[in-house]
Enzyme design. Sequence first.
Site, PDB file in Angstrom:
ATOM      1  N   GLY A  12      24.211  40.046  30.714  1.00 46.53           N
ATOM      2  CA  GLY A  12      25.638  40.254  30.485  1.00 46.53           C
ATOM      3  C   GLY A  12      26.137  39.212  29.489  1.00 46.53           C
ATOM      4  N   LYS A  36      17.069  43.024  35.768  1.00 45.54           N
ATOM      5  CA  LYS A  36      16.416  43.953  36.703  1.00 45.54           C
ATOM      6  C   LYS A  36      16.632  45.407  36.290  1.00 45.54           C
ATOM      7  CE  LYS A  36      20.278  43.811  39.989  1.00 45.54           C
ATOM      8  NZ  LYS A  36      20.661  43.600  41.385  1.00 45.54           N
ATOM      9  N   GLN A  48      37.252  46.574  30.681  1.00 44.30           N
ATOM     10  CA  GLN A  48      38.126  47.451  29.902  1.00 44.30           C
ATOM     11  C   GLN A  48      39.213  46.673  29.191  1.00 44.30           C
ATOM     12  OE1 GLN A  48      39.844  50.412  32.491  1.00 44.30           O
ATOM     13  NE2 GLN A  48      37.944  51.574  32.646  1.00 44.30           N
ATOM     14  N   GLU A 116      48.681  41.723  30.817  1.00 46.60           N
ATOM     15  CA  GLU A 116      48.282  42.182  32.145  1.00 46.60           C
ATOM     16  C   GLU A 116      49.001  41.345  33.192  1.00 46.60           C
ATOM     17  OE1 GLU A 116      43.918  44.051  31.758  1.00 46.60           O
ATOM     18  OE2 GLU A 116      43.941  41.917  31.471  1.00 46.60           O
ATOM     19  N   HIS A 244      40.596  45.256  42.785  1.00 43.55           N
ATOM     20  CA  HIS A 244      41.437  45.782  41.708  1.00 43.55           C
ATOM     21  C   HIS A 244      42.346  46.834  42.312  1.00 43.55           C
ATOM     22  CE1 HIS A 244      42.921  47.312  37.984  1.00 43.55           C
ATOM     23  NE2 HIS A 244      42.327  46.312  37.359  1.00 43.55           N
ATOM     24  N   ARG A 292      47.450  40.695  40.784  1.00 47.44           N
ATOM     25  CA  ARG A 292      46.644  41.744  41.412  1.00 47.44           C
ATOM     26  C   ARG A 292      46.625  41.709  42.927  1.00 47.44           C
ATOM     27  NH1 ARG A 292      41.423  41.964  37.454  1.00 47.44           N
ATOM     28  NH2 ARG A 292      42.652  42.793  35.733  1.00 47.44           N
ATOM     29  N   HIS A 353      36.369  44.184  43.117  1.00 52.94           N
ATOM     30  CA  HIS A 353      36.309  44.105  41.655  1.00 52.94           C
ATOM     31  C   HIS A 353      35.654  42.832  41.142  1.00 52.94           C
ATOM     32  CE1 HIS A 353      37.495  44.914  37.581  1.00 52.94           C
ATOM     33  NE2 HIS A 353      38.315  43.882  37.506  1.00 52.94           N
ATOM     34  N   ARG A 388      41.750  35.122  40.525  1.00 55.76           N
ATOM     35  CA  ARG A 388      41.497  35.115  39.076  1.00 55.76           C
ATOM     36  C   ARG A 388      42.667  35.759  38.332  1.00 55.76           C
ATOM     37  NH1 ARG A 388      38.287  39.268  35.479  1.00 55.76           N
ATOM     38  NH2 ARG A 388      39.266  40.664  36.957  1.00 55.76           N
TER      39      ARG A 388
END
Length: 551
Positions: A12, A36, A48, A116, A244, A292, A353, A388
């Site tokens: 990642g 993996k 996103q 956001e 989320h 959130r 999430h 977060r």
Amino acid sequence: MQKTDFLVIGTGIAGLTYALKVAQRFPEKKVLVMTKAAADETNTKYAQGGVAVVNDLEKDSFEKHIEDTLIAGDGLCNEEVVEIVVKEGPDRVRELIEWGARFDKEKDGDYKLGKEGGHSEFRIIHHKDITGWEMERALLEAVSRQTNIEIIKHCFVVDIITQHHLGYLVTKSAPDIECYGVYVLNLQTNRIEKIITKFTLLATGGNGQVYRTTTNPSIATGDGVAMVYRAKGRIENMEFIQFHPTALYEPGLRGQAFLITEAVRGDGGILRNKDGEAFMERYDERKDLAPRDIVARAIDSEMKRTGTEHVWLDCRHFSKEKFTEHFPNIYQKCLSIGIDITQHMIPVAPAAHYSCGGIKTDEWGKTSIKNLYVCGECSSTGLHGANRLASNSLLEAMVFAHRCYLDVIDRTPESSKISPPAGGGDLSAGLSEEGAGAVPDWNATGTSEPKEMILITQSLKELQQVMSDYVGIVRNDIRLRRAMRRLDLLWEETEKLYESSSLSPQLLELRNLITVGYLIVKGASFRKESRGLHFNTDYPNKSELVQNIVL
Ligand SMILES: Cc1cc2nc3c(=O)[nH]c(=O)nc-3n(C[C@H](O)[C@H](O)[C@H](O)COP(=O)(O)OP(=O)(O)OC[C@H]3O[C@@H](n4cnc5c(N)ncnc54)[C@H](O)[C@@H]3O)c2cc1C
């Protein structure tokens, strides 16, 4: 046995950013990157909304981004780390752009900035609604141009190698636990191999699969956290799981749910309950753009009150052009299941999430285990605290990948071999050539193919059910105690299976997920308060005692 100069677990944003930097700095040395799954099957690919970063110092400021992060973190952020990430972020984003990542621009050439929940300014750079896909693409392409990086796909890292494997007693209180490499299940040959290295970086991502529905792909099984816990390393704040608020609700779905990014609400999307009421104004003055945790709890409460499995996200007032320009992927996904967002509301429900806690690190990504670095979602750096702030995680992964790299180069003389020679008896001195030879092969004596895979798949379902029902958005002591008893049983049964079965990814992931579930429940049980993402109805208030829970 394979040896490598640098070992990276995970493809990642965290793993690839670190790998690229180390490989560019030491072109004569080999960087081995393992995953993996397929190289791009990562949480990163599914991001996103974008990356929160201060772009325009006239309209925005580092201080505002720092303050927004601290407010979201609800008293548990490490302020020094927050400042580091916010201030070093712009340089890391510039590097990513130099490596080829493209972000959306306005006509005048400035970056388009989204907003956001919890952000006081527009500061999220993005690539339409597939920012993570674009970042992963750019990173993999840059890696493919770097000849000293080898990516090995479909190799499942089972455990990190420490003195424990050399026959020493390693306990949690041992001061000098050291990582010498990893045991890995090669899924092509079905054999367990040893990889020996001086520096190991774990970037194994999140653990959303411990819950019944999650925005995370199937790789997100908390393997890195479980491995470090088994190796007696320090794990922190696992109870802070971010749900989320708006994953697409599809009846009967288990596992990965499609995310409807918060940016849709940033652009004006409105949450409505079954009666059509825009209910968020009853819960928070910031309405649909409250942080959130508040939005997720409000939805949870509305669903419970009205007896429904979802609420609605209303975008019918958007122009089709505006929506499809910013959110083409969401538009198409909804259309594919018969929802035209200009005519119909989108059914949404919260889903697991993001894991705010993880493997404890210092400000250089170092863990409590020597020569073991971590970055990305599996780490707990102190940035997120109890919650977060949206779009801070990709930024954190890049900043900490860079910091791990800086620390590693500081400790790597240009001409050094993979490990300094050392005497076998000194627990802290690194592995000599003979020492590497002394690491035993994996012992699979007495194991055989499991007769019934249903034993594994059913236990996974039970685990996910228990975690969703008892350790979800709203918790209490009775539920936590019940969850722990169920986990104990699952653990006992799975350990028996593990001891008698040849290893498979399914069994390894189940075992890791049970460990992660245990750590979440344990952290939640120790925290006698409600703070950030952890809400316990038996202790609805914040405690005066501000503490990280380290396990
Ligand atoms: C749907 C979605 C939307 C998101 N949107 C945003 C956003 O807009 N902004 C933002 O900042 N964040 C967002 N996030 C969070 C962010 O994407 C992740 O936190 C981040 O990408 C994690 O990166 P990583 O490199 O740590 O891990 P990942 O990208 O998950 O990579 C983990 C890697 O480790 C490998 N791995 C794991 N275990 C093993 C093992 N045992 N052996 C070998 N390999 C292993 C995996 O195969 C994979 O290659 C989103 C997350 C999701 C799921």
